[in-house]
Design a protein around this motif. Structure first.
Motif, PDB file in Angstrom:
ATOM      1  N   SER A  33       0.824  -1.212   0.000  1.00  0.00           N
ATOM      2  CA  SER A  33       0.000   0.000   0.000  1.00  0.00           C
ATOM      3  C   SER A  33       0.862   1.267   0.000  1.00  0.00           C
ATOM      4  N   PHE A  34       2.167   1.120   0.282  1.00  0.00           N
ATOM      5  CA  PHE A  34       3.049   2.287   0.262  1.00  0.00           C
ATOM      6  C   PHE A  34       3.803   2.423  -1.068  1.00  0.00           C
ATOM      7  N   TYR A  35       3.472   1.564  -2.017  1.00  0.00           N
ATOM      8  CA  TYR A  35       4.178   1.583  -3.298  1.00  0.00           C
ATOM      9  C   TYR A  35       3.212   1.852  -4.447  1.00  0.00           C
ATOM     10  N   GLU A  36       3.768   2.403  -5.519  1.00  0.00           N
ATOM     11  CA  GLU A  36       3.027   2.400  -6.782  1.00  0.00           C
ATOM     12  C   GLU A  36       3.421   1.088  -7.446  1.00  0.00           C
ATOM     13  N   TRP A  37       2.703   0.030  -7.062  1.00  0.00           N
ATOM     14  CA  TRP A  37       3.141  -1.321  -7.399  1.00  0.00           C
ATOM     15  C   TRP A  37       3.093  -1.586  -8.894  1.00  0.00           C
ATOM     16  N   ASN A  38       4.201  -2.109  -9.421  1.00  0.00           N
ATOM     17  CA  ASN A  38       4.279  -2.422 -10.835  1.00  0.00           C
ATOM     18  C   ASN A  38       4.002  -3.910 -11.020  1.00  0.00           C
ATOM     19  N   VAL A  39       2.892  -4.223 -11.657  1.00  0.00           N
ATOM     20  CA  VAL A  39       2.481  -5.628 -11.758  1.00  0.00           C
ATOM     21  C   VAL A  39       3.447  -6.417 -12.639  1.00  0.00           C
ATOM     22  N   ASN A  52      -0.907   6.836  -1.851  1.00  0.00           N
ATOM     23  CA  ASN A  52      -2.091   6.040  -2.207  1.00  0.00           C
ATOM     24  C   ASN A  52      -3.270   6.399  -1.307  1.00  0.00           C
ATOM     25  N   TYR A  53      -2.960   6.579  -0.011  1.00  0.00           N
ATOM     26  CA  TYR A  53      -4.031   6.876   0.944  1.00  0.00           C
ATOM     27  C   TYR A  53      -4.620   8.257   0.686  1.00  0.00           C
ATOM     28  N   ILE A  54      -3.748   9.211   0.393  1.00  0.00           N
ATOM     29  CA  ILE A  54      -4.230  10.571   0.131  1.00  0.00           C
ATOM     30  C   ILE A  54      -5.122  10.578  -1.107  1.00  0.00           C
ATOM     31  N   GLU A  55      -4.663   9.825  -2.127  1.00  0.00           N
ATOM     32  CA  GLU A  55      -5.470   9.750  -3.349  1.00  0.00           C
ATOM     33  C   GLU A  55      -6.831   9.098  -3.066  1.00  0.00           C
ATOM     34  N   LEU A  56      -6.812   8.056  -2.239  1.00  0.00           N
ATOM     35  CA  LEU A  56      -8.068   7.371  -1.906  1.00  0.00           C
ATOM     36  C   LEU A  56      -9.075   8.327  -1.284  1.00  0.00           C
ATOM     37  N   LEU A  57      -8.583   9.140  -0.338  1.00  0.00           N
ATOM     38  CA  LEU A  57      -9.490  10.031   0.379  1.00  0.00           C
ATOM     39  C   LEU A  57     -10.069  11.109  -0.527  1.00  0.00           C
ATOM     40  N   ARG A 257      -4.030  -1.670 -10.369  1.00  0.00           N
ATOM     41  CA  ARG A 257      -3.406  -0.719  -9.436  1.00  0.00           C
ATOM     42  C   ARG A 257      -3.312  -1.381  -8.069  1.00  0.00           C
ATOM     43  N   VAL A 258      -2.331  -2.266  -7.953  1.00  0.00           N
ATOM     44  CA  VAL A 258      -2.233  -3.123  -6.773  1.00  0.00           C
ATOM     45  C   VAL A 258      -1.983  -2.309  -5.499  1.00  0.00           C
ATOM     46  N   GLY A 259      -1.058  -1.347  -5.577  1.00  0.00           N
ATOM     47  CA  GLY A 259      -0.760  -0.538  -4.394  1.00  0.00           C
ATOM     48  C   GLY A 259      -1.986   0.228  -3.920  1.00  0.00           C
ATOM     49  N   TYR A 260      -2.693   0.795  -4.875  1.00  0.00           N
ATOM     50  CA  TYR A 260      -3.888   1.578  -4.561  1.00  0.00           C
ATOM     51  C   TYR A 260      -4.968   0.700  -3.931  1.00  0.00           C
ATOM     52  N   ALA A 261      -5.171  -0.481  -4.523  1.00  0.00           N
ATOM     53  CA  ALA A 261      -6.195  -1.395  -4.005  1.00  0.00           C
ATOM     54  C   ALA A 261      -5.837  -1.898  -2.609  1.00  0.00           C
ATOM     55  N   THR A 262      -4.554  -2.199  -2.379  1.00  0.00           N
ATOM     56  CA  THR A 262      -4.192  -2.700  -1.050  1.00  0.00           C
ATOM     57  C   THR A 262      -4.291  -1.592  -0.005  1.00  0.00           C
ATOM     58  N   ALA A 263      -4.101  -0.340  -0.414  1.00  0.00           N
ATOM     59  CA  ALA A 263      -4.314   0.758   0.540  1.00  0.00           C
ATOM     60  C   ALA A 263      -5.774   0.757   0.994  1.00  0.00           C
TER      61      ALA A 263
END
Lengths: 289, 285
Positions: A33-39, A52-57, A257-263
């Motif tokens: 969740s702290f990465y812009e994960w590259n699949v 990721n968290y800031i973007e989510l909010l 968007r793995v990082g975003y989803a895990t956040a």
């Protein structure tokens, strides 16, 4: 002889399973969740801290998912639990046919959510669905149900209440049967009306059982996924029926968007911990009787 | 209204009137549960055109098995069914095996940190599947288990709920029985197999039925872990049908019927176990 090694022989493999298939994924959820994960190549995943968290909010789809989940959990619990208690009390009163009624009422609960969702999607169909046909017969205006953004999530939770009714009913019924008849007799002799004896005697004695039903219902409703996935077109209309579990699936798998989803998963994790603590605090005095 | 009518009858008659009213309410509730199923099964025998006709027909005008045939022949519903049987049976057996062993150890052995371990296992019940689903998917794909039975079964083969249930139940088995066997020189495995398991049948059958039902009905994980249609389970098959052939109402309804029939048959024969299973867990919480 009681062997000392036996417990470990059994528990070590089970502990390994837990570490691999549960603990490790939870830790990984936090980490990614702290990465812009590259699949495609995870080694090219930049660390982006809390972005990721800031973007989510600030993501209206996530905010929608969040509130939809809250609404869903609230309605499922606030309507579903009292309803199943009422049905259990009703079944207690019956002189005959209790088992047969219970058989029918529990029937939907054993069936797959996916199959029942397919069924209800058809019943909700605006032009030739059963519900609108009945409404028309009664001279009432037809509804959009799943095709109306303002109604979709409510139409979905209604099917959950229908399908889950038997689950609570069975547990409440068992709880009611465990209460000695003397208690209600005593209340009656003291001049209590039916309602009084229900609220002052029966309900407090059911505290433990109620707690169990409420907790399991909350946790179940919180995870709603199948219904959304099957009854809507990708959380639609638009994004009106997104919930958090579905959000995680869409963003993690479809948009990759793995990082975003895990956040979002981490936020869900803390939501359920908060919910559990809240319940423990609210219901603790009635834990035992 | 009921009270008004009943005042003219003796006390006994009054209760009888209420009995009738409650019975009618119960019948209404039961009907609301059954009618959607009836509607589904009857409609699965209708033709593709009849099912979307206005006005609706309740009984099919012409019974046809064409949709069933189409699903079984063209869409491999037979294969989905087989997959579901394999996956659910294997998952259930593994859950029964691990839960009964762990339950036995937690109920009948003393060792350090026991309650801590148990609490850790219990707390895992709280974690929503969606929280771990993406890392779990990545893990399983790294193991090369995508599109395999192992991928469908292994991540689901231990159940915290099962361990909890078996421990609760096995604690009720008297220690004297175990001691007697031990004095005779029985091994731990022998005691597990010959003493504990036969005495835990009712809890095990309840857990077995629930695990099977849960595995059969699971959608999220099979959706993640399968790619090719040949690996789909029946439940996933029905969901996919909805996504791919959504406008073919005859097909999706028949698919739902096919997925539901086996569950209803098992339920009709084993409903005592279903209901007992729920009450076992609910009241000893």
């Amino acid at each position: 002889m009681r062997s000392r090694s036996f417990p470990f022989l059994i528990l070590v493999p089970i502990a390994c399973w837990y570490v691999v298939f549960l603990v490790w994924p939870v830790i990984n959820s936090f980490r990614t969740s702290f990465y812009e994960w590259n699949v495609i190549d995870p080694s090219f995943s930049p660390f982006i801290g809390l972005r990721n968290y800031i973007e989510l909010l600030n993501d209206h789809v996530f905010i929608k998912s969040f509130w939809n989940t809250i609404i869903y959990v609230f309605l499922k619990t606030a309507i579903g639990v009292p309803l199943s208690l009422a049905v259990a009390v009703l079944l207690m009163r019956l002189k005959r046919g209790r088992d047969l009624h219970l058989f029918f009422i529990f029937l939907p609960a054993v069936c797959a959510v996916a199959a029942m969702s397919v069924l209800f999607r058809w019943l909700y169909q605006p032009t030739f669905g059963l519900f609108n046909t009945i409404l028309k017969m009664l001279g009432l205006p037809p509804q959009g149900f799943l095709s109306d953004p303002a109604q979709a999530i409510y139409a979905i939770v209604a099917t959950d209440i229908w399908q889950g009714l038997g689950y609570g009913t069975v547990i409440f019924l068992a709880g009611l049967m465990d209460i000695p008849v003397d208690f209600e007799e005593a209340a009656k002799i003291d001049g209590a009306t039916g309602w009084q004896s229900f609220f002052k005697v029966t309900l407090p004695l059911l505290g433990n059982v109620t707690l169990f039903v409420v907790v399991t219902t909350l946790i179940g409703a919180f995870q709603v996924f199948d219904r959304i996935a099957v009854m809507t077109n990708q959380g639609g209309p638009g994004t009106s029926s997104y919930v958090i579990a579905y959000f995680i699936y869409r963003y993690g798998i479809f948009h990759m968007r793995v990082g975003y989803a895990t956040a979002a998963a981490v936020i869900m994790f803390f939501m359920i911990i908060g919910l559990t603590l809240l319940q423990m605090r609210a219901l603790k005095p009635r834990w035992r009787y | 209204m009921g009270f008004f009518l009943s005042t003219k009858i003796a006390h006994n008659g009054k209760t009888r009137l209420w009995d009738v009213i409650w019975q009618l309410v119960a019948i209404l509730i039961s009907l609301s549960m059954v009618i959607p199923f009836l509607w589904m099964f009857l409609s699965s025998f209708k033709s593709a055109t009849e099912i979307i006709q206005i006005p609706l027909t309740f009984f099919p005008r012409k019974f046809t098995l064409a949709t069933y045939q189409e699903l079984l022949d063209k869409l491999d519903f037979g294969r989905y069914f087989l997959n579901s049987v394999i996956v659910s049976t294997a998952t259930t057996l593994l859950i029964l095996f691990t839960s009964s062993l762990a339950g036995f150890v937690f109920a009948k052995y003393r060792f350090r940190w026991k309650e801590v371990y148990f609490l850790l296992i219990l707390s895992s019940m709280m974690i929503p599947f969606a929280v771990i689903v993406i890392p779990l998917y990545m893990l399983v794909s790294n193991l090369g288990w995508i599109d395999t039975y192992a991928g469908l079964i292994v991540p689901m083969c231990v159940s915290a709920f099962g361990i909890f249930l078996m421990r609760q139940f096995m604690e009720g088995i008297p220690d004297a029985l175990l001691e007697a066997a031990r004095i005779d020189g029985a091994s731990d495995w022998w005691i597990y197999y010959r003493v504990i398991l036969p005495l835990s049948k009712s809890a095990a059958s309840a857990l077995g039925i629930f695990s099977f039902m849960w595995s059969w009905n699971n959608l999220f994980w099979p959706l993640m872990v399968t790619m090719s249609p040949e690996m789909r389970t029946l439940t996933l098959g029905v969901a996919t049908l909805q996504w791919e052939y959504g406008v073919r109402y005859d097909a999706v309804i028949t698919g739902a019927a096919i997925a539901t029939i086996p569950v209803i048959i098992v339920y009709a024969f084993a409903r005592r176990n279903f209901i007992q299973g729920l009450t076992l867990t609910g009241l000893k919480y």
